[in-house]
Design a protein around this motif. Structure first.
Motif, mmCIF file in Angstrom:
data_model
loop_
_atom_site.group_PDB
_atom_site.id
_atom_site.type_symbol
_atom_site.label_atom_id
_atom_site.label_comp_id
_atom_site.label_asym_id
_atom_site.label_seq_id
_atom_site.Cartn_x
_atom_site.Cartn_y
_atom_site.Cartn_z
ATOM 1 N N ALA A 1 7.153 -2.574 34.529
ATOM 2 C CA ALA A 1 8.315 -3.456 34.483
ATOM 3 C C ALA A 1 8.802 -3.808 35.886
ATOM 4 C CB ALA A 1 9.437 -2.801 33.695
ATOM 5 N N GLN A 2 9.434 -4.975 35.999
ATOM 6 C CA GLN A 2 10.046 -5.420 37.244
ATOM 7 C C GLN A 2 11.506 -5.756 36.978
ATOM 8 O OE1 GLN A 2 7.736 -8.395 39.425
ATOM 9 N NE2 GLN A 2 5.905 -7.866 38.254
ATOM 10 N N ALA A 3 12.342 -5.555 37.980
ATOM 11 C CA ALA A 3 13.771 -5.756 37.771
ATOM 12 C C ALA A 3 14.462 -6.093 39.088
ATOM 13 C CB ALA A 3 14.399 -4.503 37.160
ATOM 14 N N VAL A 4 15.692 -6.583 38.969
ATOM 15 C CA VAL A 4 16.545 -6.777 40.125
ATOM 16 C C VAL A 4 17.976 -6.473 39.704
ATOM 17 C CG1 VAL A 4 16.909 -9.240 39.663
ATOM 18 C CG2 VAL A 4 17.217 -8.360 41.985
ATOM 19 N N GLU A 5 18.727 -5.859 40.583
ATOM 20 C CA GLU A 5 20.140 -5.584 40.326
ATOM 21 C C GLU A 5 20.971 -6.471 41.244
ATOM 22 O OE1 GLU A 5 23.339 -1.906 40.645
ATOM 23 O OE2 GLU A 5 21.213 -1.479 40.281
ATOM 24 N N ILE A 6 21.823 -7.271 40.638
ATOM 25 C CA ILE A 6 22.641 -8.220 41.403
ATOM 26 C C ILE A 6 24.098 -7.777 41.361
ATOM 27 C CG2 ILE A 6 23.448 -10.602 41.568
ATOM 28 C CD1 ILE A 6 20.823 -11.459 40.206
ATOM 29 N N GLU A 7 24.686 -7.605 42.535
ATOM 30 C CA GLU A 7 26.111 -7.284 42.641
ATOM 31 C C GLU A 7 26.816 -8.473 43.298
ATOM 32 O OE1 GLU A 7 29.140 -3.919 44.544
ATOM 33 O OE2 GLU A 7 26.970 -3.796 44.872
ATOM 34 N N PHE A 8 27.808 -9.008 42.603
ATOM 35 C CA PHE A 8 28.541 -10.161 43.119
ATOM 36 C C PHE A 8 29.580 -9.685 44.129
ATOM 37 C CE2 PHE A 8 27.086 -11.506 38.872
ATOM 38 C CZ PHE A 8 26.274 -12.568 39.268
ATOM 39 N N LEU A 9 29.387 -10.095 45.375
ATOM 40 C CA LEU A 9 30.206 -9.577 46.466
ATOM 41 C C LEU A 9 31.215 -10.585 46.991
ATOM 42 C CD1 LEU A 9 27.325 -7.791 48.413
ATOM 43 C CD2 LEU A 9 29.002 -6.749 46.882
ATOM 44 N N GLY A 10 31.143 -11.832 46.505
ATOM 45 C CA GLY A 10 32.065 -12.861 46.973
ATOM 46 C C GLY A 10 33.465 -12.679 46.421
ATOM 47 N N ALA A 11 34.390 -13.466 46.968
ATOM 48 C CA ALA A 11 35.793 -13.359 46.541
ATOM 49 C C ALA A 11 35.990 -13.861 45.118
ATOM 50 C CB ALA A 11 36.680 -14.151 47.505
ATOM 51 N N LYS A 12 35.139 -14.812 44.701
ATOM 52 C CA LYS A 12 35.264 -15.397 43.369
ATOM 53 C C LYS A 12 34.110 -14.925 42.493
ATOM 54 C CE LYS A 12 36.132 -19.847 41.095
ATOM 55 N NZ LYS A 12 36.200 -21.312 41.290
ATOM 56 N N GLN A 13 34.441 -14.366 41.361
ATOM 57 C CA GLN A 13 33.420 -13.848 40.455
ATOM 58 C C GLN A 13 32.942 -14.948 39.501
ATOM 59 O OE1 GLN A 13 32.168 -10.386 40.408
ATOM 60 N NE2 GLN A 13 33.044 -10.814 42.418
#
Length: 425
Positions: free
Chosen positions: A57-69
């Motif tokens: 399996a392949q994956a990516v974890e994305i964390e939203f770091l900007g001021a606006k979600q």
């Protein structure tokens, strides 16, 4: 397949939506900076998925770091020359918030539902070899639609599964549909889907829904070709035994009788009252584990470590209990003078819970089937129960008993015409 090295490098081609869940704009710079190797151009970003350790399996974890979600992610996948989109050749939409989910659902339902949905769960290549959508694609969409509702319970899921299973044709024509329904119920069984959300269910209603579904599964097994029987057997293990309502109602009634009999306080802020409220409004298979944990607590003279050991060993946590809509946040209190009576009563109550919720509990199955099976097979089954966890020296004898039971039951199952007995066997 043997020797399959898994897919080659897979890239997520994506954007985010701020004003709606289906919008596609480039993610903010802060978020992109937290994803090494990601490139962006115009409205899209490209992020290469990483192989998981010891897995294809392949994956990516994305964390939203900007001021606006963002409200959602819109994306497609690509690998080499192939682009992977929805079954209709469009973008996938994935909400990143509850508000985003509602916005996506509204977008999909515009113009009275005539608007073509952008998101979906089945893919095909847009160049190179085409991956045909399996025959059960429509049932998958029906499942996704059902799980997107704001409120649901096990009762609703079981009735929906019945409706979908009743519409599945036998044999080759319905095989993909049946397999997808099994996967759905398996996900539910292992708590990957909510058992209760914004809706209260009486235990007798859940009990009746369970019985409707497991009898339908047993009937489908009875009439299925040999190659299709296994999936129905596996499916049956994902559903509680249920009943016509007597045991379901007893879940509500008997907990109150126990509390009154032993004069346990019915006040807020006590474990028993919190559990009682959950049982009255949304009893689930978790209640079997809670009951077993409470019995371990009683047997250990009030050792809370024993209570939490049983809870945690069965896949529940303190946080799980606290997140029930009827939350359980208080630890049980030990009453030394009531210990014996409580153990007796809760052992009986555990049997009621298993009657409704346990679909594959060996002791429960043997207890039910001993009423109509021949004496010899009952003796063999009791021997298997008595020697669970046997030493190596006794293991072969137990295996012999298991083999003989399977052979006898195999012959009996083919001839059995009573669906209730067939289900229990």
């Amino acid at each position: 397949a043997p020797g399959d090295a898994g897919p080659g490098p897979v890239t997520l081609h994506w954007g985010v939506g701020y004003s709606s869940g289906t919008e596609w704009v480039c993610p903010d710079k802060e978020t992109l900076a937290g994803l090494p190797g990601t490139t962006s151009k115009d409205i899209a970003a490209d992020t290469e998925l990483k192989a998981l350790k010891d897995s294809k399996a392949q994956a990516v974890e994305i964390e939203f770091l900007g001021a606006k979600q963002p409200q959602g992610i819109t994306f497609v996948m690509k690998s080499g020359a192939n682009w992977y989109k929805t079954e209709k050749g469009q973008n996938f939409n994935f909400p990143t918030s509850e508000e985003g989910r509602e916005l996506i659902m509204k977008e999909w339902s515009k113009e009275g539902g005539k608007k073509e949905r952008g998101g979906g769960g089945l893919v095909r290549t847009q160049s190179g070899t085409e991956l045909k959508a399996p025959g059960g694609a429509s049932v998958t969409q029906a499942i996704f639609d059902f799980e997107s509702k704001g409120s649901t319970t096990l009762m609703h899921r079981y009735h929906q599964a019945c409706d979908l299973l009743e519409g599945a044709p036998p044999g080759d024509a319905g095989r993909d549909t049946v397999n997808m329904i099994f996967c759905w119920l398996r996900y539910s069984q292992i708590r990957q889907l909510s058992w209760q959300r914004n809706y209260n269910t009486k235990p007798r209603e859940l009990s009746a829904a369970s019985e409707r579904l497991n009898k339908l599964i047993a009937w489908r097994w009875k009439n299925a070709a040999a190659m299709d029987k296994e999936v129905y057997r596996l499916m049956l293990g994902t559903v509680g035994r249920g009943g016509s309502g007597g045991d379901g109602q007893a879940i509500r009634d008997e907990i109150l009788h126990i509390m009154h009999r032993h004069k346990l306080p019915e006040s807020k802020g006590t474990f028993m009252e919190e559990w009682h409220q959950k049982l009255h409004n949304n009893s689930t298979p978790d209640d079997i584990i809670i009951c077993q944990a409470y019995l371990a607590f009683l047997h250990s003279d009030g050792n809370l470590d024993e209570f939490w050991r049983v809870i945690n060993e069965n896949g529940i946590t303190r946080q799980t209990l606290a997140k029930y809509e009827r939350a359980i946040t208080t630890e049980p209190k030990f009453y030394g003078d009531k210990k014996g009576g409580l153990i007796t009563d809760f052992n009986s109550y555990l049997r009621i819970l298993k009657n409704v919720h346990a679909g594959a509990d060996l002791e429960k199955c043997v207890e039910v089937c001993r009423n109509f099976l021949d004496g010899h097979i009952v003796v063999l089954l009791q021997n298997i129960l008595n020697h669970r966890g046997a030493s190596e020296g006794r293991a072969l004898a137990v295996i012999d008993s298991i083999t003989e039971v399977r052979q006898i039951l195999g012959s009996r199952l083919i001839k059995e015409g009573d669906i209730t007995k067939l289900r229990d066997m």
